[in-house]
Scaffold this motif. Structure first.
Motif, PDB file in Angstrom:
ATOM      1  N   ASP A 128       2.175  -3.357  10.322  1.00  0.00           N
ATOM      2  CA  ASP A 128       1.391  -4.422  10.477  1.00  0.00           C
ATOM      3  C   ASP A 128       0.217  -4.508  11.251  1.00  0.00           C
ATOM      4  OD1 ASP A 128       2.614  -4.879  12.352  1.00  0.00           O
ATOM      5  OD2 ASP A 128       3.746  -6.737  12.083  1.00  0.00           O
ATOM      6  N   GLN A 212      -1.853 -12.213  -0.330  1.00  0.00           N
ATOM      7  CA  GLN A 212      -1.808 -10.854   0.208  1.00  0.00           C
ATOM      8  C   GLN A 212      -2.636  -9.756  -0.516  1.00  0.00           C
ATOM      9  OE1 GLN A 212       0.651 -12.364  -1.142  1.00  0.00           O
ATOM     10  NE2 GLN A 212       2.461 -11.148  -1.530  1.00  0.00           N
ATOM     11  N   ILE A 277       3.302  -6.884   4.202  1.00  0.00           N
ATOM     12  CA  ILE A 277       2.279  -6.915   4.813  1.00  0.00           C
ATOM     13  C   ILE A 277       1.035  -7.729   4.449  1.00  0.00           C
ATOM     14  CG2 ILE A 277       0.402  -5.046   5.277  1.00  0.00           C
ATOM     15  CD1 ILE A 277       2.648  -2.937   5.848  1.00  0.00           C
ATOM     16  N   ARG A 278       0.175  -8.349   5.093  1.00  0.00           N
ATOM     17  CA  ARG A 278      -0.696  -9.180   4.526  1.00  0.00           C
ATOM     18  C   ARG A 278      -1.778  -8.487   3.778  1.00  0.00           C
ATOM     19  NH1 ARG A 278      -0.259 -14.377   2.689  1.00  0.00           N
ATOM     20  NH2 ARG A 278      -2.274 -15.507   2.890  1.00  0.00           N
ATOM     21  N   SER A 280      -3.843  -4.869   3.566  1.00  0.00           N
ATOM     22  CA  SER A 280      -3.748  -3.250   3.812  1.00  0.00           C
ATOM     23  C   SER A 280      -5.081  -2.742   3.052  1.00  0.00           C
ATOM     24  CB  SER A 280      -2.310  -2.726   3.109  1.00  0.00           C
ATOM     25  OG  SER A 280      -2.658  -1.397   3.038  1.00  0.00           O
TER      26      SER A 280
END
Ligand code: UD2
Length: 317
Positions: A128, A212, A277-278, A280
Protein backbone atom coordinates in the motif's frame (compact mmCIF):
# COMPACT_ATOMS: atom_id res chain seq x y z
CA UNK A 1 20.30 -11.87 -27.64
CA UNK A 2 19.45 -13.87 -30.74
CA UNK A 3 16.05 -15.09 -31.85
CA UNK A 4 14.36 -17.60 -29.51
CA UNK A 5 14.56 -21.13 -30.92
CA UNK A 6 13.00 -23.31 -28.25
CA UNK A 7 11.12 -22.06 -25.18
CA UNK A 8 9.62 -23.63 -22.10
CA UNK A 9 6.48 -22.02 -20.68
CA UNK A 10 5.78 -23.17 -17.12
CA UNK A 11 2.09 -22.74 -16.37
CA UNK A 12 1.52 -22.78 -20.12
CA UNK A 13 -2.03 -24.12 -19.76
CA UNK A 14 -3.03 -21.14 -17.61
CA UNK A 15 -4.43 -17.73 -18.51
CA UNK A 16 -1.24 -15.80 -19.27
CA UNK A 17 0.86 -18.85 -20.15
CA UNK A 18 -1.50 -20.13 -22.86
CA UNK A 19 -1.73 -16.69 -24.49
CA UNK A 20 2.07 -16.61 -24.50
CA UNK A 21 2.23 -20.06 -26.11
CA UNK A 22 0.04 -18.82 -29.00
CA UNK A 23 2.31 -15.83 -29.62
CA UNK A 24 5.49 -17.92 -29.46
CA UNK A 25 4.12 -20.38 -31.99
CA UNK A 26 3.16 -17.50 -34.27
CA UNK A 27 6.75 -16.28 -34.01
CA UNK A 28 8.00 -19.69 -35.15
CA UNK A 29 9.36 -20.77 -31.75
CA UNK A 30 9.38 -24.44 -30.72
CA UNK A 31 7.33 -24.60 -27.51
CA UNK A 32 7.30 -26.92 -24.49
CA UNK A 33 4.63 -26.50 -21.82
CA UNK A 34 4.94 -27.75 -18.25
CA UNK A 35 1.68 -27.54 -16.29
CA UNK A 36 0.18 -29.59 -13.46
CA UNK A 37 -3.36 -28.60 -14.55
CA UNK A 38 -4.38 -27.59 -11.02
CA UNK A 39 -5.52 -24.16 -12.15
CA UNK A 40 -4.56 -24.43 -15.82
CA UNK A 41 -6.85 -26.10 -18.36
CA UNK A 42 -5.92 -28.39 -21.22
CA UNK A 43 -8.75 -26.69 -23.17
CA UNK A 44 -6.68 -23.47 -23.24
CA UNK A 45 -4.23 -25.36 -25.46
CA UNK A 46 -6.78 -27.35 -27.45
CA UNK A 47 -5.97 -25.68 -30.76
CA UNK A 48 -2.19 -25.86 -30.40
CA UNK A 49 -1.65 -29.27 -28.75
CA UNK A 50 -0.44 -30.92 -31.96
CA UNK A 51 2.18 -28.19 -32.39
CA UNK A 52 3.71 -28.20 -28.90
CA UNK A 53 5.26 -30.62 -26.43
CA UNK A 54 2.92 -30.76 -23.46
CA UNK A 55 4.25 -32.22 -20.21
CA UNK A 56 1.78 -32.69 -17.39
CA UNK A 57 4.11 -32.16 -14.48
CA UNK A 58 4.99 -29.99 -11.56
CA UNK A 59 7.63 -27.32 -10.96
CA UNK A 60 8.12 -28.81 -7.48
CA UNK A 61 9.48 -31.95 -9.12
CA UNK A 62 13.02 -31.30 -10.35
CA UNK A 63 12.88 -34.22 -12.80
CA UNK A 64 9.77 -32.74 -14.47
CA UNK A 65 11.48 -29.37 -14.89
CA UNK A 66 14.66 -31.00 -16.23
CA UNK A 67 12.66 -32.98 -18.71
CA UNK A 68 10.71 -29.91 -19.86
CA UNK A 69 13.67 -27.50 -20.02
CA UNK A 70 15.87 -29.84 -22.04
CA UNK A 71 17.32 -27.95 -25.01
CA UNK A 72 15.38 -24.73 -24.33
CA UNK A 73 17.20 -21.43 -24.70
CA UNK A 74 14.52 -19.45 -22.84
CA UNK A 75 12.19 -20.29 -19.94
CA UNK A 76 9.09 -18.19 -19.31
CA UNK A 77 8.13 -18.95 -15.73
CA UNK A 78 4.40 -18.32 -15.35
CA UNK A 79 3.44 -21.24 -13.10
CA UNK A 80 2.36 -20.09 -9.63
CA UNK A 81 -0.29 -20.04 -6.95
CA UNK A 82 -1.72 -16.72 -8.16
CA UNK A 83 -4.40 -16.01 -5.58
CA UNK A 84 -3.31 -13.71 -2.76
CA UNK A 85 -5.99 -15.04 -0.33
CA UNK A 86 -4.97 -18.61 -1.11
CA UNK A 87 -1.41 -17.84 -0.02
CA UNK A 88 -2.81 -16.29 3.18
CA UNK A 89 -4.73 -19.51 3.88
CA UNK A 90 -1.87 -21.80 2.95
CA UNK A 91 1.47 -20.01 3.32
CA UNK A 92 3.54 -23.19 3.33
CA UNK A 93 1.85 -25.01 0.46
CA UNK A 94 1.96 -21.87 -1.69
CA UNK A 95 5.61 -21.24 -0.79
CA UNK A 96 6.44 -24.74 -2.01
CA UNK A 97 5.20 -23.67 -5.45
CA UNK A 98 6.05 -19.97 -5.56
CA UNK A 99 9.41 -20.08 -3.79
CA UNK A 100 10.87 -23.59 -4.08
CA UNK A 101 9.25 -24.17 -7.47
CA UNK A 102 10.79 -20.94 -8.77
CA UNK A 103 14.17 -21.84 -7.29
CA UNK A 104 13.96 -25.24 -8.96
CA UNK A 105 13.26 -23.60 -12.33
CA UNK A 106 16.25 -21.26 -11.88
CA UNK A 107 18.53 -24.05 -10.78
CA UNK A 108 17.60 -26.34 -13.65
CA UNK A 109 18.19 -23.39 -16.01
CA UNK A 110 21.63 -22.91 -14.47
CA UNK A 111 22.58 -26.59 -14.81
CA UNK A 112 21.21 -26.93 -18.34
CA UNK A 113 22.88 -23.73 -19.52
CA UNK A 114 19.58 -22.12 -20.52
CA UNK A 115 20.37 -18.62 -21.74
CA UNK A 116 17.59 -16.64 -20.13
CA UNK A 117 14.70 -16.98 -17.67
CA UNK A 118 11.81 -14.48 -17.69
CA UNK A 119 9.89 -14.61 -14.42
CA UNK A 120 6.34 -13.47 -13.67
CA UNK A 121 6.40 -11.17 -10.67
CA UNK A 122 3.73 -8.85 -9.33
CA UNK A 123 2.81 -5.31 -8.34
CA UNK A 124 1.77 -6.93 -5.03
CA UNK A 125 5.34 -6.16 -3.92
CA UNK A 126 4.52 -2.46 -3.67
CA UNK A 127 1.80 -3.14 -1.09
CA UNK A 128 0.00 0.00 0.00
CA UNK A 129 2.87 2.38 -0.72
CA UNK A 130 1.13 5.75 -1.27
CA UNK A 131 3.63 6.81 -3.95
CA UNK A 132 2.00 6.95 -7.41
CA UNK A 133 2.81 5.84 -9.99
CA UNK A 134 4.70 2.86 -8.58
CA UNK A 135 8.27 2.75 -9.86
CA UNK A 136 10.75 -0.10 -9.56
CA UNK A 137 12.99 1.83 -7.16
CA UNK A 138 10.43 1.73 -4.36
CA UNK A 139 11.19 -0.63 -1.48
CA UNK A 140 9.02 -3.75 -1.22
CA UNK A 141 6.12 -3.49 1.24
CA UNK A 142 5.14 -7.06 1.81
CA UNK A 143 1.53 -7.51 2.94
CA UNK A 144 0.89 -11.13 2.06
CA UNK A 145 2.72 -14.43 1.69
CA UNK A 146 2.11 -13.98 -2.04
CA UNK A 147 4.12 -10.74 -2.13
CA UNK A 148 6.89 -12.29 -0.05
CA UNK A 149 7.04 -15.33 -2.31
CA UNK A 150 7.26 -13.16 -5.44
CA UNK A 151 9.95 -11.02 -3.80
CA UNK A 152 11.92 -14.14 -2.95
CA UNK A 153 11.66 -15.26 -6.59
CA UNK A 154 12.98 -11.89 -7.73
CA UNK A 155 15.87 -12.03 -5.27
CA UNK A 156 16.86 -15.53 -6.31
CA UNK A 157 16.68 -14.45 -9.94
CA UNK A 158 19.09 -11.59 -9.31
CA UNK A 159 21.37 -13.83 -7.28
CA UNK A 160 21.49 -16.44 -10.02
CA UNK A 161 22.29 -13.68 -12.48
CA UNK A 162 25.21 -12.45 -10.35
CA UNK A 163 26.52 -15.79 -9.08
CA UNK A 164 26.09 -18.01 -12.10
CA UNK A 165 25.68 -15.62 -15.02
CA UNK A 166 22.18 -16.89 -15.76
CA UNK A 167 20.29 -14.13 -17.58
CA UNK A 168 17.11 -13.32 -15.62
CA UNK A 169 14.37 -10.71 -16.00
CA UNK A 170 11.45 -10.22 -13.59
CA UNK A 171 8.29 -8.65 -14.92
CA UNK A 172 6.04 -7.06 -12.30
CA UNK A 173 2.58 -7.48 -13.75
CA UNK A 174 -0.17 -5.08 -12.74
CA UNK A 175 -3.82 -6.23 -13.10
CA UNK A 176 -3.78 -8.51 -16.13
CA UNK A 177 -7.06 -9.30 -17.92
CA UNK A 178 -8.26 -10.78 -21.17
CA UNK A 179 -9.36 -13.99 -22.91
CA UNK A 180 -9.01 -17.22 -20.87
CA UNK A 181 -9.03 -15.55 -17.47
CA UNK A 182 -11.07 -17.96 -15.39
CA UNK A 183 -13.95 -16.26 -13.53
CA UNK A 184 -14.86 -19.29 -11.44
CA UNK A 185 -13.37 -18.33 -8.06
CA UNK A 186 -14.40 -15.39 -5.85
CA UNK A 187 -10.73 -14.37 -6.02
CA UNK A 188 -10.62 -14.33 -9.81
CA UNK A 189 -9.71 -11.07 -11.51
CA UNK A 190 -12.49 -8.50 -11.23
CA UNK A 191 -12.86 -8.14 -15.02
CA UNK A 192 -13.46 -11.86 -15.52
CA UNK A 193 -16.05 -11.83 -12.71
CA UNK A 194 -17.85 -8.77 -14.09
CA UNK A 195 -17.91 -10.27 -17.62
CA UNK A 196 -19.34 -13.52 -16.29
CA UNK A 197 -21.96 -11.76 -14.15
CA UNK A 198 -23.02 -9.50 -17.02
CA UNK A 199 -23.43 -12.45 -19.36
CA UNK A 200 -25.65 -14.13 -16.78
CA UNK A 201 -27.48 -10.89 -15.97
CA UNK A 202 -26.40 -11.01 -12.33
CA UNK A 203 -25.60 -8.03 -10.15
CA UNK A 204 -21.90 -7.84 -9.32
CA UNK A 205 -20.51 -7.23 -5.88
CA UNK A 206 -18.42 -4.12 -5.48
CA UNK A 207 -16.26 -4.14 -2.39
CA UNK A 208 -16.08 -0.70 -0.79
CA UNK A 209 -17.28 2.43 -2.59
CA UNK A 210 -15.98 1.31 -5.99
CA UNK A 211 -13.71 4.35 -6.23
CA UNK A 212 -10.58 2.23 -5.81
CA UNK A 213 -8.69 2.05 -9.06
CA UNK A 214 -6.40 -0.34 -10.88
CA UNK A 215 -3.96 -0.32 -13.76
CA UNK A 216 -5.53 -2.96 -16.02
CA UNK A 217 -3.18 -4.36 -18.64
CA UNK A 218 -4.38 -6.53 -21.51
CA UNK A 219 -2.93 -10.03 -21.65
CA UNK A 220 -1.66 -9.64 -25.24
CA UNK A 221 0.43 -6.67 -24.12
CA UNK A 222 1.82 -8.75 -21.25
CA UNK A 223 2.69 -11.49 -23.74
CA UNK A 224 4.50 -9.01 -25.97
CA UNK A 225 6.42 -7.69 -22.97
CA UNK A 226 7.54 -11.25 -22.19
CA UNK A 227 8.83 -11.81 -25.70
CA UNK A 228 10.68 -8.49 -25.64
CA UNK A 229 12.13 -9.39 -22.23
CA UNK A 230 13.42 -12.66 -23.67
CA UNK A 231 15.27 -10.90 -26.44
CA UNK A 232 16.22 -7.36 -25.32
CA UNK A 233 19.90 -7.10 -24.42
CA UNK A 234 19.39 -4.32 -21.85
CA UNK A 235 16.82 -6.32 -19.89
CA UNK A 236 19.25 -8.77 -18.30
CA UNK A 237 19.18 -8.66 -14.48
CA UNK A 238 16.31 -6.15 -14.40
CA UNK A 239 12.98 -5.90 -12.61
CA UNK A 240 10.42 -4.16 -14.83
CA UNK A 241 6.81 -3.03 -14.32
CA UNK A 242 4.30 -4.16 -16.91
CA UNK A 243 1.19 -1.99 -16.82
CA UNK A 244 -0.27 0.89 -18.78
CA UNK A 245 0.27 3.96 -16.60
CA UNK A 246 -3.50 4.57 -16.62
CA UNK A 247 -6.13 3.64 -14.07
CA UNK A 248 -9.83 2.84 -14.06
CA UNK A 249 -12.07 2.75 -10.99
CA UNK A 250 -14.12 -0.34 -10.23
CA UNK A 251 -17.31 1.73 -10.69
CA UNK A 252 -16.13 2.84 -14.16
CA UNK A 253 -15.28 -0.75 -14.96
CA UNK A 254 -18.79 -1.99 -14.18
CA UNK A 255 -20.31 0.90 -16.19
CA UNK A 256 -18.15 0.02 -19.20
CA UNK A 257 -18.89 -3.70 -19.07
CA UNK A 258 -22.63 -3.32 -18.45
CA UNK A 259 -22.83 -0.89 -21.40
CA UNK A 260 -21.22 -3.50 -23.66
CA UNK A 261 -23.72 -6.12 -22.49
CA UNK A 262 -26.53 -3.56 -22.78
CA UNK A 263 -27.74 -4.19 -19.26
CA UNK A 264 -28.64 -1.81 -16.45
CA UNK A 265 -28.14 -3.77 -13.26
CA UNK A 266 -27.05 -1.79 -10.20
CA UNK A 267 -24.15 -3.40 -8.35
CA UNK A 268 -24.40 -4.58 -4.73
CA UNK A 269 -21.98 -2.63 -2.58
CA UNK A 270 -20.34 -4.68 0.16
CA UNK A 271 -17.73 -3.84 2.75
CA UNK A 272 -14.21 -3.19 1.56
CA UNK A 273 -11.95 -6.24 1.32
CA UNK A 274 -9.36 -6.32 4.12
CA UNK A 275 -6.04 -5.07 2.81
CA UNK A 276 -7.56 -3.82 -0.45
CA UNK A 277 -5.34 -1.26 -2.13
CA UNK A 278 -6.94 2.09 -3.01
CA UNK A 279 -4.91 3.11 -6.02
CA UNK A 280 -2.46 1.09 -8.08
CA UNK A 281 -0.78 2.66 -11.08
CA UNK A 282 2.39 1.57 -12.88
CA UNK A 283 5.27 3.79 -13.85
CA UNK A 284 6.00 2.29 -17.25
CA UNK A 285 9.09 4.37 -18.05
CA UNK A 286 11.56 1.56 -17.44
CA UNK A 287 9.59 -0.87 -19.64
CA UNK A 288 9.86 1.69 -22.44
CA UNK A 289 13.56 2.32 -21.90
CA UNK A 290 14.76 -1.25 -21.45
CA UNK A 291 12.31 -3.26 -23.54
CA UNK A 292 10.97 -0.70 -25.97
CA UNK A 293 7.59 -1.73 -24.59
CA UNK A 294 4.47 0.36 -24.79
CA UNK A 295 1.01 -1.14 -24.39
CA UNK A 296 -0.70 -1.44 -27.75
CA UNK A 297 -4.21 -1.94 -26.35
CA UNK A 298 -6.25 0.88 -24.87
CA UNK A 299 -8.59 -0.11 -22.04
CA UNK A 300 -11.59 0.15 -24.42
CA UNK A 301 -9.94 -2.09 -27.05
CA UNK A 302 -8.85 -4.69 -24.52
CA UNK A 303 -12.25 -4.79 -22.86
CA UNK A 304 -13.97 -5.17 -26.23
CA UNK A 305 -11.77 -8.11 -27.23
CA UNK A 306 -12.32 -9.71 -23.81
CA UNK A 307 -16.09 -9.18 -24.12
CA UNK A 308 -16.10 -10.90 -27.53
CA UNK A 309 -14.18 -13.84 -26.12
CA UNK A 310 -16.58 -14.31 -23.18
CA UNK A 311 -19.46 -14.16 -25.68
CA UNK A 312 -17.90 -16.94 -27.81
CA UNK A 313 -17.12 -18.99 -24.68
CA UNK A 314 -20.74 -18.78 -23.56
CA UNK A 315 -22.00 -19.87 -26.98
CA UNK A 316 -19.74 -22.93 -26.86
CA UNK A 317 -21.22 -24.08 -23.53
C1 UD2 B 1 -4.32 -8.08 -7.95
C2 UD2 B 1 -3.90 -9.47 -8.38
C3 UD2 B 1 -3.11 -10.17 -7.30
C4 UD2 B 1 -1.98 -9.31 -6.79
C5 UD2 B 1 -2.53 -7.93 -6.38
C6 UD2 B 1 -1.40 -6.99 -6.01
C7 UD2 B 1 -5.56 -10.37 -9.90
C8 UD2 B 1 -6.71 -11.29 -10.06
N1 UD2 B 1 -5.08 -10.27 -8.66
O1 UD2 B 1 -5.25 -8.15 -6.90
O2 UD2 B 1 -2.59 -11.39 -7.81
O3 UD2 B 1 -0.99 -9.18 -7.79
O4 UD2 B 1 -3.22 -7.31 -7.48
O5 UD2 B 1 -1.86 -5.99 -5.20
O6 UD2 B 1 -5.06 -9.78 -10.83
N2 UD2 B 1 -13.50 -6.36 -6.70
C9 UD2 B 1 -14.87 -6.08 -6.60
N3 UD2 B 1 -15.76 -7.09 -6.89
C10 UD2 B 1 -15.34 -8.35 -7.26
C11 UD2 B 1 -13.94 -8.62 -7.34
C12 UD2 B 1 -13.06 -7.59 -7.05
O7 UD2 B 1 -15.28 -4.97 -6.24
O8 UD2 B 1 -16.20 -9.22 -7.51
C13 UD2 B 1 -12.56 -5.27 -6.42
C14 UD2 B 1 -11.52 -5.62 -5.37
O9 UD2 B 1 -11.99 -5.35 -4.07
C15 UD2 B 1 -10.37 -4.72 -5.80
C16 UD2 B 1 -10.50 -4.64 -7.32
O10 UD2 B 1 -11.82 -5.03 -7.61
O11 UD2 B 1 -10.51 -3.45 -5.25
C17 UD2 B 1 -9.52 -5.53 -8.07
O12 UD2 B 1 -9.64 -6.84 -7.52
P1 UD2 B 1 -8.89 -8.11 -8.14
O13 UD2 B 1 -9.18 -9.26 -7.25
O14 UD2 B 1 -9.18 -8.24 -9.58
O15 UD2 B 1 -7.35 -7.70 -8.08
P2 UD2 B 1 -6.44 -7.11 -6.87
O16 UD2 B 1 -6.01 -5.76 -7.33
O17 UD2 B 1 -7.11 -7.25 -5.57
Amino acid sequence: MKKIKKALVTGGAGFIGSNLVDALLEAGVQVVVLDNLITGHRSNLAEVLPKITFIEGDIRQRADVEDAADGCDVIFHEAAVVSVPQTVEDPIGSAAVNELGTLTVLDVARMQKTTRVVLASSCALYGDDPVQPKHEGLPARVQSPYALQKLSGEMYARLYCKLYGLETICLRYFNVYGPRQDPSSPYSGVISIFMDHSARQLAPKIYGDGQQSRDFVFVKDVVRANILAATAMAANGQVINIGTGHTVTINQLWETISRLFEITIPPCYESRRPGDIRLSMADVGKAGRTLGFEPAYSFEEGIKETFEWYGRRRNRK
